[in-house]
Scaffold this motif. Structure first.
Motif, PDB file in Angstrom:
ATOM      1  N   GLY A  58      51.988  10.361  25.050  1.00  0.00           N
ATOM      2  CA  GLY A  58      51.938   9.493  23.873  1.00  0.00           C
ATOM      3  C   GLY A  58      50.562   8.723  23.804  1.00  0.00           C
ATOM      4  N   PHE A  59      50.666   7.359  24.052  1.00  0.00           N
ATOM      5  CA  PHE A  59      49.688   6.551  23.979  1.00  0.00           C
ATOM      6  C   PHE A  59      48.557   6.788  24.975  1.00  0.00           C
ATOM      7  CE2 PHE A  59      47.113   2.621  24.804  1.00  0.00           C
ATOM      8  CZ  PHE A  59      46.458   2.547  23.555  1.00  0.00           C
ATOM      9  N   LEU A  60      48.964   7.274  26.011  1.00  0.00           N
ATOM     10  CA  LEU A  60      47.863   7.476  27.344  1.00  0.00           C
ATOM     11  C   LEU A  60      47.047   8.498  26.827  1.00  0.00           C
ATOM     12  CD1 LEU A  60      50.103   7.285  30.381  1.00  0.00           C
ATOM     13  CD2 LEU A  60      48.737   5.648  29.539  1.00  0.00           C
ATOM     14  N   SER A  61      47.459   9.753  25.993  1.00  0.00           N
ATOM     15  CA  SER A  61      46.689  10.535  25.627  1.00  0.00           C
ATOM     16  C   SER A  61      45.971  10.660  24.197  1.00  0.00           C
ATOM     17  CB  SER A  61      47.323  12.025  25.702  1.00  0.00           C
ATOM     18  OG  SER A  61      48.412  11.983  24.868  1.00  0.00           O
ATOM     19  N   SER A  62      45.793   9.249  23.750  1.00  0.00           N
ATOM     20  CA  SER A  62      45.614   8.632  22.234  1.00  0.00           C
ATOM     21  C   SER A  62      44.024   8.703  22.087  1.00  0.00           C
ATOM     22  CB  SER A  62      46.180   7.700  21.885  1.00  0.00           C
ATOM     23  OG  SER A  62      45.759   6.460  22.430  1.00  0.00           O
ATOM     24  N   ILE A  63      43.591   8.620  20.982  1.00  0.00           N
ATOM     25  CA  ILE A  63      42.102   8.531  20.582  1.00  0.00           C
ATOM     26  C   ILE A  63      41.865   7.179  21.214  1.00  0.00           C
ATOM     27  CG2 ILE A  63      40.610   8.383  18.908  1.00  0.00           C
ATOM     28  CD1 ILE A  63      42.180  10.366  17.315  1.00  0.00           C
ATOM     29  N   ALA A  64      42.483   6.038  21.175  1.00  0.00           N
ATOM     30  CA  ALA A  64      41.993   4.619  21.426  1.00  0.00           C
ATOM     31  C   ALA A  64      42.081   4.927  22.980  1.00  0.00           C
ATOM     32  CB  ALA A  64      43.149   3.807  21.056  1.00  0.00           C
ATOM     33  N   SER A  65      42.914   5.437  23.713  1.00  0.00           N
ATOM     34  CA  SER A  65      42.997   5.461  25.202  1.00  0.00           C
ATOM     35  C   SER A  65      41.588   6.245  25.836  1.00  0.00           C
ATOM     36  CB  SER A  65      44.400   6.198  25.730  1.00  0.00           C
ATOM     37  OG  SER A  65      44.238   6.317  27.076  1.00  0.00           O
TER      38      SER A  65
ATOM     39  N   ILE B 198      36.341   6.258  27.891  1.00  0.00           N
ATOM     40  CA  ILE B 198      35.109   6.737  27.772  1.00  0.00           C
ATOM     41  C   ILE B 198      33.909   5.375  27.708  1.00  0.00           C
ATOM     42  CG2 ILE B 198      33.336   7.955  26.491  1.00  0.00           C
ATOM     43  CD1 ILE B 198      35.707  10.002  25.872  1.00  0.00           C
ATOM     44  N   VAL B 199      34.417   4.361  26.892  1.00  0.00           N
ATOM     45  CA  VAL B 199      33.498   3.223  26.941  1.00  0.00           C
ATOM     46  C   VAL B 199      33.262   2.681  28.432  1.00  0.00           C
ATOM     47  CG1 VAL B 199      33.162   0.947  26.153  1.00  0.00           C
ATOM     48  CG2 VAL B 199      33.709   2.858  24.353  1.00  0.00           C
ATOM     49  N   LEU B 200      34.317   2.451  29.263  1.00  0.00           N
ATOM     50  CA  LEU B 200      34.165   1.768  30.354  1.00  0.00           C
ATOM     51  C   LEU B 200      33.332   2.732  31.257  1.00  0.00           C
ATOM     52  CD1 LEU B 200      35.315  -0.595  31.950  1.00  0.00           C
ATOM     53  CD2 LEU B 200      37.275   0.682  32.459  1.00  0.00           C
ATOM     54  N   THR B 201      33.884   4.123  31.506  1.00  0.00           N
ATOM     55  CA  THR B 201      33.017   5.024  32.329  1.00  0.00           C
ATOM     56  C   THR B 201      31.503   5.102  31.924  1.00  0.00           C
ATOM     57  OG1 THR B 201      35.130   6.286  32.408  1.00  0.00           O
ATOM     58  CG2 THR B 201      33.239   7.420  33.140  1.00  0.00           C
ATOM     59  N   TRP B 202      31.478   5.075  30.643  1.00  0.00           N
ATOM     60  CA  TRP B 202      30.054   5.177  30.160  1.00  0.00           C
ATOM     61  C   TRP B 202      28.943   3.850  30.595  1.00  0.00           C
ATOM     62  CZ3 TRP B 202      27.030   2.043  27.268  1.00  0.00           C
ATOM     63  CH2 TRP B 202      25.728   2.665  26.256  1.00  0.00           C
TER      64      TRP B 202
ATOM     65  N   GLU C  11      26.494  13.202  28.890  1.00  0.00           N
ATOM     66  CA  GLU C  11      27.669  13.787  28.377  1.00  0.00           C
ATOM     67  C   GLU C  11      28.965  12.782  27.750  1.00  0.00           C
ATOM     68  OE1 GLU C  11      31.319  16.971  29.318  1.00  0.00           O
ATOM     69  OE2 GLU C  11      30.028  16.517  30.991  1.00  0.00           O
ATOM     70  N   LEU C  12      28.839  11.599  28.784  1.00  0.00           N
ATOM     71  CA  LEU C  12      29.583  10.522  28.132  1.00  0.00           C
ATOM     72  C   LEU C  12      29.295  10.207  26.543  1.00  0.00           C
ATOM     73  CD1 LEU C  12      30.134   8.764  31.369  1.00  0.00           C
ATOM     74  CD2 LEU C  12      32.020   9.812  30.038  1.00  0.00           C
ATOM     75  N   THR C  13      27.827   9.865  26.390  1.00  0.00           N
ATOM     76  CA  THR C  13      27.434   9.519  25.085  1.00  0.00           C
ATOM     77  C   THR C  13      27.848  10.431  24.084  1.00  0.00           C
ATOM     78  OG1 THR C  13      25.412   8.637  26.372  1.00  0.00           O
ATOM     79  CG2 THR C  13      25.220   8.820  23.831  1.00  0.00           C
TER      80      THR C  13
END
Length: 173
Positions: free
Chosen positions: A80-87, A92-96, A146-148
């Motif tokens: 559900g939300f865990l696999s959403s675009i927002a999630s 990705i932002v945090l990991t970036w 790659e994250l970028t």
């Protein structure tokens, strides 16, 4: 004019996250080995190298575990939300940020060091691990690139979903 990206996303998501998981695993393993070497042979006098290498252990394992989780959630269609675009965007932002901080900190100390010259001169306090630390830097920047790329894709998909009447809390495809 609009075209359907769902088949591209269905094929590309596991590939992109799989490649990133591989880079993350490489960084995590090499960083772990370097820190083990530091622990056994004495800590380097340069605290930035010591602390940044330890941070890259965290960033590598964090990225590896969550990349695998996102691949599994995406392939199974659950979450559900865990696999959403927002999630995905939050991850990705945090990991970036993690990869940018770790790679930049290590690069600031080892970017221009020639390990073979440093070994002869004894100028670098982390000589036994010099090439390994430089390898962490290289894979750190590759992972950050790659994250970028993934971040740009997520933003594009989020904008497309939002302007298409869907929400970013919806799934990808």
């Amino acid at each position: 004019m609009s075209f359907d990206l769902s088949s591209t996303v269905r094929r590309g998501h596991p590939i992109a996250f799989g490649i990133f998981a591989l880079f993350s695993l490489i960084v995590a393993i090499i960083s772990s080995a370097v820190v083990a070497s530091f622990n056994n042979n004495g800590q380097p006098s340069d605290k930035v190298v010591r602390d940044s290498t330890r941070f890259m252990i965290f960033a590598g394992w964090w990225s590896f575990i969550f990349s695998i989780v996102y691949i599994v959630l995406f392939l199974t269609g659950i979450g559900g939300f865990l696999s959403s675009i927002a999630s995905h965007a939050v991850f990705i932002v945090l990991t970036w940020i993690f990869w940018l901080a770790g790679s930049a900190a290590l690069s600031s100390k080892v970017g221009d060091v020639n390990c073979s010259d440093a070994t002869k001169a004894g100028a670098v306090p982390y000589v036994p691990s010099c090439t390994a630390v430089k390898t962490i830097v290289a894979f750190g920047w590759i992972g950050w690139i790659e994250l970028t790329f993934l971040l740009c894709i997520i933003i594009m998909l989020g904008v497309k979903a939002f302007t298409g009447g869907r929400g970013v809390s919806d799934g990808f495809a």
